[in-house]
Scaffold this motif. Structure first.
Motif, short mmCIF file in Angstrom:
data_model
loop_
_atom_site.label_atom_id
_atom_site.label_comp_id
_atom_site.label_asym_id
_atom_site.label_seq_id
_atom_site.Cartn_x
_atom_site.Cartn_y
_atom_site.Cartn_z
N ILE B 12 3.17 3.71 -11.95
CA ILE B 12 1.85 4.12 -12.41
C ILE B 12 1.26 2.96 -13.20
O ILE B 12 1.85 2.49 -14.16
N ASN B 13 0.11 2.55 -12.77
CA ASN B 13 -0.56 1.51 -13.53
C ASN B 13 -1.37 2.16 -14.64
O ASN B 13 -2.36 2.84 -14.40
N PHE B 297 5.94 15.13 -6.86
CA PHE B 297 6.64 15.39 -5.61
C PHE B 297 7.36 14.15 -5.09
O PHE B 297 8.37 14.26 -4.41
N GLN B 298 6.84 12.98 -5.42
CA GLN B 298 7.56 11.77 -5.02
C GLN B 298 8.90 11.67 -5.72
O GLN B 298 9.85 11.06 -5.22
N LEU B 299 8.99 12.29 -6.92
CA LEU B 299 10.24 12.23 -7.67
C LEU B 299 11.23 13.28 -7.19
O LEU B 299 12.37 13.30 -7.62
N ALA B 300 10.77 14.21 -6.35
CA ALA B 300 11.63 15.31 -5.92
C ALA B 300 11.78 15.27 -4.40
O ALA B 300 11.15 16.05 -3.70
N LEU B 514 -8.72 7.24 -0.97
CA LEU B 514 -7.80 8.05 -1.78
C LEU B 514 -6.76 7.21 -2.50
O LEU B 514 -5.97 7.73 -3.28
N HIS B 515 -6.74 5.91 -2.24
CA HIS B 515 -5.68 5.07 -2.77
C HIS B 515 -5.48 5.19 -4.27
O HIS B 515 -4.34 5.19 -4.75
N SER B 520 0.47 5.46 -5.20
CA SER B 520 1.83 5.17 -5.61
C SER B 520 2.84 5.63 -4.57
O SER B 520 4.02 5.30 -4.65
N ALA B 521 2.40 6.42 -3.59
CA ALA B 521 3.33 6.84 -2.53
C ALA B 521 3.57 5.64 -1.60
O ALA B 521 2.67 4.86 -1.35
#
Lengths: 106, 653
Positions: B12-13, B297-300, B514-515, B520-521
């Motif tokens: 995360i920036n 959700f990226q973490l799970a 949407l970037h 981050s995905a």
């Protein structure tokens, strides 16, 4: 201060007061005339008053006598109410016999 | 080919966090608040003064209450910086260590939703004016639509989960109102209740997820949670639980297995409602929520895997049911469930931008299909069974043409909107290494084309199969209804070109838009040759499907049989795999018998018994004790003296 009251030992007061109180209790328990019962209640109250006054003198504390005045005031009011109730009862049933007054129940 | 990095931590920036402004501070803030409040105002005016307003004024107010937000959304689209802006309205809840603001986050993700809701919503409002103005409860209908838009905007614009949840519940409520709009029909009421209860099950999961989030982060605002998430939750089992619970919420709202059965029943509502709420906007709230929480959700990864599987199964399952439905709206309803499954499959493999892309294109072509269905139903005087239609092409030329565009779009014919988004999902699912899911989704894609072409041929071609009265009555709908159809048809064609595949264009407009939210995905690269193979196969398959369904339903005049003549698999499909019956027997009936037991035994004997027993005990102890009350004063005094003596004795010893 060497008055008559101070010379009489406290025991005498206790005994007299106890006798008076018991007479009052027995009167309430055994008599059927409501006026006499009322008088017996007064007797009990005054027995207590006597005791209060005696102890008040003994301890040299006016509190007891103040209490006596309170009791006298309350007793006077109570007698006034009690007697007027009795008058009304007498007018209705022509009797102040407490054994006749047994209708105030379920 | 793309390889999954198991130890991936989203970066995360922190410089990209949006600035917070007060709502009165700038034009953007005012516009944002106006977008939210205008539909509410429309609802209040139409809801409170509907007796005094004329029918045309009601329509004008209701349409203005959504077209104004649409115009303002277009303004925001040009004015919002890449990192988004948070508009603070007021402090909402300030208790203990819970601080919640009523504030709205306008970033690229909420802008996409905003434009879809207000844009498609405006068209559907205009359509509704034509479709519903004969209804005696027309003002009530329009005010509900406005209220729905208000809650939907609250849902997508909220800058913390609680505002989102408020909107989430509100759209559920409006959905309930509108499904049961014709409340004199008890079946419609039951459908409304079913939708509400099913949604409640999901909402419970969502709420529990929020509790867990609050416990972990001490906050529910997006900024704080997403900023702290990688540090707080990485490698923590809680994140899986949170994501799973949030997905349960999405399952309810977005009609995924096992909570999907309410959506087909929700077709009881007026058709524009089906288009707006049950196709274009509300049912995509679950997808929006997951994309919004994509950092979590990226973490799970296991929860994401679960989402992909459920999404794929739902897509396939609903598509097979759609094959045998005979109610024009039910076919579209199952198609919606199936397409939502597609979107979840995309989210599950981490292609959040593709999922959102499909949300947008699906909003265009599914709203179009539903509105066309409404136009057909309007012409058929309320009949919805495709077995009594046929040959409507010459009576409803505009509806026919626009419906055909919708069918081509949803089937994924190259050049139409659905093709771009669907092929993107397919190739990304394949590229992320989920081969089985890819096969299942490809089969679903074929089935989608089959049932859509079946619907198209049966409705618009062949001979008319309805009654003579109906045939006499057939007419094209008024302009207020055909205009939205034409706009949506154009959107169903051009809508896809904002996300052209990599081998056609270097720049994927939608994805790069949407970037800031989904950036981050990890980017999933599908091989270009593979995409072209998929394209070639799909073209061949589509031509074959169109041809076989044409010979089946137009040349040979095959009409689906009556439901009770079916056997085997078709019977199973017509009856929707008996899932409703299964739920009825496995959940509703046991619940009812438990309730009956509770009423007949627990309520009657234990609870009533305790209450009545208390009364009985009091009465009878009174009967016993009243014997003491003789009325004889001497006895009372005697008892009193005895009592006093006993007390004295107690005092002495």
């Amino acid at each position: 201060m060497n008055t008559l009251a101070n010379n009489i030992p406290i025991n005498y007061y206790l005994i007299l007061s106890g006798i008076l109180f018991c007479i009052g209790v027995m009167g309430v328990l055994m008599r059927r005339n409501a006026i006499i019962i009322l008088m017996c209640i007064e007797l009990m109250l005054n027995a207590v008053n006597l005791l209060l006054a005696a102890f008040s003198v003994m301890h040299n504390d006016a509190g007891g006598q103040v209490m006596v005045f309170f009791i006298m005031a309350v007793a006077a009011a109570e007698v006034a109410v009690g007697l007027s109730i009795l008058v009304l009862i007498y007018r209705n049933v022509k009797s102040v016999d407490i054994n006749i007054l047994n209708r105030l129940k379920w | 080919m793309y390889v999954v990095n198991k130890n991936f931590v989203p970066q995360i920036n922190m410089n990209h966090l949006s600035q917070t402004i007060s709502f009165s501070q700038s034009g953007i803030g005012m516009a944002c608040i106006a977008i939210i409040l205008t539909p509410l105002l429309g609802f209040l005016i139409n809801g409170l003064f509907n007796k005094k307003l004329s029918t045309s004024l009601v329509g004008i107010i209701a349409c203005a209450a959504i077209i104004i937000p649409f115009v303002l959304s277009c303004y925001l689209f040009t004015a919002i910086p890449e990192e988004g802006i948070t508009v603070h309205l007021f402090d909402w809840i300030n208790v203990g260590n819970l601080h919640l603001d009523m504030s709205f986050l306008v970033d690229h993700l909420s802008l996409v939703m905003l434009l879809v809701i207000t844009g498609v919503g405006s068209l559907i409002h205009i359509y509704s004016v034509g479709y519903m103005h004969h209804d005696e409860d027309y003002p009530r209908y329009m005010s509900y639509l406005n209220l729905f838009v208000f809650f939907m905007l609250l849902l997508v614009l909220g800058s913390n989960y609680v505002v989102m949840f408020a909107g989430w519940e509100g759209v559920g409520l409006c959905s309930y109102f509108l499904i049961g709009f014709w409340f004199k029909n008890n079946e419609y009421n039951n459908a409304a209740k079913k939708a509400f209860v099913m949604n409640r099950i999901g909402d419970l999961g969502f709420l529990l997820g929020l509790f867990l989030l609050f416990q972990k982060f001490g906050s529910l605002s997006y900024h704080e949670i997403f900023g702290a998430a990688p540090a707080v939750l990485n490698g923590n089992a809680t994140v899986t639980a949170i994501c799973f619970l949030l997905f349960v919420g999405a399952m309810g709202k977005s009609a995924q297995i096992p909570l999907y059965t309410w959506l087909p029943d929700a077709m009881a509502g007026p058709t524009p409602v089906s288009a707006l709420i049950h196709a274009a906007t509300m049912v995509t709230a679950g997808i929006y929520m997951i994309v919004r929480s994509n950092i979590l959700f990226q973490l799970a990864p296991s929860a994401s895997e679960f989402i992909a599987i459920i999404g794929t199964l739902t897509a396939l399952f609903a598509a097979t049911i759609g094959l045998k439905q005979t109610d024009i709206k039910k076919v579209l309803a199952y198609s919606t469930v199936s397409q939502l499954g597609y979107m979840f499959a995309a989210l599950g493999v981490g292609a959040y931008d593709s999922g959102m892309f499909h949300v947008v294109t699906h909003a265009f072509f599914k709203a179009l299909l539903f509105l066309c269905a409404g136009s057909v139903i309007h012409a058929m005087s309320g009949a919805q069974d495709i077995r009594s239609m046929g040959g409507l092409k010459k009576y409803l030329p505009i509806t026919h043409l626009t419906f055909l565009i919708g069918v081509l779009a949803i089937s994924g014919v190259p050049g139409f909107a659905g093709f771009f988004s669907k092929d993107e999902i397919l190739s990304k699912v394949y590229a992320s290494g989920h081969f089985v899911l890819f096969i299942l989704l490809a089969i679903t894609s074929v089935l989608t084309a089959v049932y859509m072409f079946r619907l198209y041929w049966l409705t618009f071609h062949g001979k008319f199969r309805g009654t003579h009265d109906q045939q006499h009555h057939l007419h094209e709908s008024p302009t207020s209804m055909t205009f939205p159809l034409m706009v949506l048809a154009v959107l169903s064609i051009v809508g896809g070109y904002m996300g052209m595949p990599e081998w056609l264009s270097e720049h994927h407009l939608f994805s790069s838009f949407l970037h800031p939210v989904t950036g981050s995905a990890p980017h999933i690269h599908a091989s270009h040759t593979f995409e072209m193979v998929v394209l070639a196969v799909s073209i061949i398959a589509l031509v074959l499907i169109a041809y076989t369904t044409y010979t089946q339903y137009v040349t040979k005049h095959v009409v689906p049989e009556d439901d009770n003549q079916l056997k085997g698999v078709p019977k199973l499909l017509t009856n929707k795999y008996y899932i409703d019956e299964l739920y009825e027997n496995a959940i509703t009936k046991p619940l009812n018998s438990i309730s009956a037991f509770m009423y007949n035994f627990v309520e009657k004997y234990i609870i009533d018994g305790a209450v009545n027993g208390t009364g009985w005990l009091t009465t009878n102890s009174g009967v016993l004790l009243k014997q003491l009350q003789t009325g004889n004063v001497g006895f009372y005094v005697f008892a009193m003296v005895i009592g006093i003596c006993l007390m004295l004795l107690k005092l002495l010893f």
